[in-house]
Scaffold this motif. Structure first.
Motif, PDB file in Angstrom:
ATOM      1  N   THR A  92       0.896  -1.329   0.017  1.00  0.00           N
ATOM      2  CA  THR A  92       0.048   0.075  -0.057  1.00  0.00           C
ATOM      3  C   THR A  92       0.770   1.201  -0.088  1.00  0.00           C
ATOM      4  O   THR A  92       1.762   1.410   0.802  1.00  0.00           O
ATOM      5  N   ALA A  93       0.447   2.138  -1.064  1.00  0.00           N
ATOM      6  CA  ALA A  93       1.168   3.351  -1.011  1.00  0.00           C
ATOM      7  C   ALA A  93       0.924   3.997  -2.292  1.00  0.00           C
ATOM      8  O   ALA A  93       0.084   3.549  -2.993  1.00  0.00           O
ATOM      9  N   VAL A  94       1.293   5.145  -2.563  1.00  0.00           N
ATOM     10  CA  VAL A  94       1.486   6.199  -3.784  1.00  0.00           C
ATOM     11  C   VAL A  94       2.359   5.519  -4.545  1.00  0.00           C
ATOM     12  O   VAL A  94       3.589   5.747  -4.448  1.00  0.00           O
ATOM     13  N   TYR A  95       2.126   5.330  -5.716  1.00  0.00           N
ATOM     14  CA  TYR A  95       2.984   4.647  -6.874  1.00  0.00           C
ATOM     15  C   TYR A  95       3.275   5.878  -7.792  1.00  0.00           C
ATOM     16  O   TYR A  95       2.450   6.575  -8.396  1.00  0.00           O
ATOM     17  N   PHE A  96       4.476   6.140  -8.029  1.00  0.00           N
ATOM     18  CA  PHE A  96       4.979   7.333  -9.258  1.00  0.00           C
ATOM     19  C   PHE A  96       6.070   6.430 -10.242  1.00  0.00           C
ATOM     20  O   PHE A  96       6.730   5.915  -9.752  1.00  0.00           O
ATOM     21  N   CYS A  97       5.821   7.236 -11.480  1.00  0.00           N
ATOM     22  CA  CYS A  97       6.730   6.849 -12.443  1.00  0.00           C
ATOM     23  C   CYS A  97       7.790   7.899 -12.552  1.00  0.00           C
ATOM     24  O   CYS A  97       7.305   9.091 -12.423  1.00  0.00           O
ATOM     25  N   ALA A  98       9.064   7.692 -13.187  1.00  0.00           N
ATOM     26  CA  ALA A  98       9.955   8.595 -13.328  1.00  0.00           C
ATOM     27  C   ALA A  98      10.860   8.425 -14.206  1.00  0.00           C
ATOM     28  O   ALA A  98      11.093   7.199 -14.633  1.00  0.00           O
ATOM     29  N   THR A  99      11.439   9.455 -15.178  1.00  0.00           N
ATOM     30  CA  THR A  99      12.382   9.215 -16.046  1.00  0.00           C
ATOM     31  C   THR A  99      13.603   9.300 -15.594  1.00  0.00           C
ATOM     32  O   THR A  99      13.897  10.295 -14.731  1.00  0.00           O
ATOM     33  N   ASP A 100      14.524   8.602 -16.128  1.00  0.00           N
ATOM     34  CA  ASP A 100      16.049   9.028 -15.799  1.00  0.00           C
ATOM     35  C   ASP A 100      16.706   9.255 -16.971  1.00  0.00           C
ATOM     36  O   ASP A 100      16.820   8.584 -17.846  1.00  0.00           O
ATOM     37  N   HIS A 101      17.349  10.691 -16.982  1.00  0.00           N
ATOM     38  CA  HIS A 101      18.202  11.039 -18.038  1.00  0.00           C
ATOM     39  C   HIS A 101      19.646  11.233 -17.707  1.00  0.00           C
ATOM     40  O   HIS A 101      20.271  11.776 -18.563  1.00  0.00           O
ATOM     41  N   THR A 102      19.750  10.897 -16.605  1.00  0.00           N
ATOM     42  CA  THR A 102      21.055  10.974 -16.132  1.00  0.00           C
ATOM     43  C   THR A 102      22.393  10.008 -16.722  1.00  0.00           C
ATOM     44  O   THR A 102      23.287  10.533 -17.204  1.00  0.00           O
ATOM     45  N   GLY A 103      21.701   8.834 -17.098  1.00  0.00           N
ATOM     46  CA  GLY A 103      22.614   7.838 -17.993  1.00  0.00           C
ATOM     47  C   GLY A 103      23.839   7.196 -17.115  1.00  0.00           C
ATOM     48  O   GLY A 103      23.608   7.564 -15.885  1.00  0.00           O
ATOM     49  N   PRO A 104      24.816   6.630 -17.749  1.00  0.00           N
ATOM     50  CA  PRO A 104      25.568   5.967 -16.903  1.00  0.00           C
ATOM     51  C   PRO A 104      26.675   6.800 -16.356  1.00  0.00           C
ATOM     52  O   PRO A 104      26.938   7.856 -17.118  1.00  0.00           O
ATOM     53  N   ILE A 105      26.897   6.398 -14.897  1.00  0.00           N
ATOM     54  CA  ILE A 105      27.961   7.282 -14.193  1.00  0.00           C
ATOM     55  C   ILE A 105      29.080   6.226 -14.031  1.00  0.00           C
ATOM     56  O   ILE A 105      28.934   5.362 -13.476  1.00  0.00           O
ATOM     57  N   TYR A 106      30.351   6.876 -14.324  1.00  0.00           N
ATOM     58  CA  TYR A 106      31.538   5.927 -14.305  1.00  0.00           C
ATOM     59  C   TYR A 106      31.672   5.031 -13.034  1.00  0.00           C
ATOM     60  O   TYR A 106      31.931   3.885 -13.230  1.00  0.00           O
ATOM     61  N   ASP A 107      31.509   5.487 -11.793  1.00  0.00           N
ATOM     62  CA  ASP A 107      31.751   4.539 -10.484  1.00  0.00           C
ATOM     63  C   ASP A 107      30.477   4.240  -9.896  1.00  0.00           C
ATOM     64  O   ASP A 107      30.408   3.796  -8.682  1.00  0.00           O
ATOM     65  N   ARG A 108      29.510   4.319 -10.740  1.00  0.00           N
ATOM     66  CA  ARG A 108      28.108   4.120 -10.196  1.00  0.00           C
ATOM     67  C   ARG A 108      27.458   3.088 -10.924  1.00  0.00           C
ATOM     68  O   ARG A 108      26.780   3.424 -11.832  1.00  0.00           O
ATOM     69  N   PRO A 109      27.667   1.541 -10.583  1.00  0.00           N
ATOM     70  CA  PRO A 109      27.090   0.601 -11.620  1.00  0.00           C
ATOM     71  C   PRO A 109      25.412   0.934 -11.570  1.00  0.00           C
ATOM     72  O   PRO A 109      25.000   1.003 -10.496  1.00  0.00           O
ATOM     73  N   TYR A 110      24.652   0.892 -12.683  1.00  0.00           N
ATOM     74  CA  TYR A 110      23.226   1.317 -12.829  1.00  0.00           C
ATOM     75  C   TYR A 110      22.559   0.159 -11.854  1.00  0.00           C
ATOM     76  O   TYR A 110      21.650   0.431 -11.144  1.00  0.00           O
ATOM     77  N   GLU A 111      23.090  -1.102 -11.862  1.00  0.00           N
ATOM     78  CA  GLU A 111      22.454  -2.152 -11.208  1.00  0.00           C
ATOM     79  C   GLU A 111      22.194  -1.961  -9.754  1.00  0.00           C
ATOM     80  O   GLU A 111      21.581  -2.385  -8.985  1.00  0.00           O
ATOM     81  N   THR A 112      23.129  -1.010  -9.107  1.00  0.00           N
ATOM     82  CA  THR A 112      23.219  -0.668  -7.739  1.00  0.00           C
ATOM     83  C   THR A 112      22.812   0.926  -7.486  1.00  0.00           C
ATOM     84  O   THR A 112      22.582   1.155  -6.324  1.00  0.00           O
TER      85      THR A 112
END
Length: 133
Positions: A92-112
């Motif tokens: 139970t919650a309010v659900y939101f969708c959002a877009t990510d235009h940040t793209g890949p970040i060198y030292d931040r793997p997307y999977e984490t």
């Protein structure tokens, strides 16, 4: 003008299903790096629930929904879905969708990193999901 509109929320009994939709105008989902679903329960912080990475269609889920929720994207309709099965009261919650235009970040793997709200720029207004007997 960019607009994300969520729909499909409602009241459902435990064990039931809902399918949330997120329709976009003013942008094309495929042009974003990823699309995420977040939720916020009363008194709690907004948390990432699921994400789909448009570069390779890889999907990500928090542990509490993995195996029950499925994220998908319909490019022809410019819509992203969150199929939610075997719903529990804790969903139970309010659900939101959002877009990510940040793209890949060198030292931040997307999977984490996919659940980091700071990655996301455009947000919808949310749709209420209530799971209760």
């Amino acid at each position: 003008q960019v607009q994300l509109v969520e729909s499909g929320g409602g009241l459902v009994q435990p064990g039931g299903s809902l399918r949330l939709s997120c329709a976009a105008s003013g942008l094309t989902f495929l042009e974003s790096y990823a699309i995420g679903w977040f939720r916020q329960a009363p008194g709690k912080e907004r948390e990432g629930v699921s994400s789909i990475n448009n570069s390779d269609d890889s999907t990500y889920y928090i542990d509490s929904v993995r195996g029950r929720f499925t994220i998908s994207r319909d490019d022809a309709k410019n819509t992203v879905y969150l199929q939610m099965d075997s719903l529990k009261p804790e969903d139970t919650a309010v659900y939101f969708c959002a877009t990510d235009h940040t793209g890949p970040i060198y030292d931040r793997p997307y999977e984490t990193d996919w659940h980091d709200r700071s990655r996301y720029d455009y947000w919808g207004q949310g749709t209420q999901v209530t799971v209760s007997a």
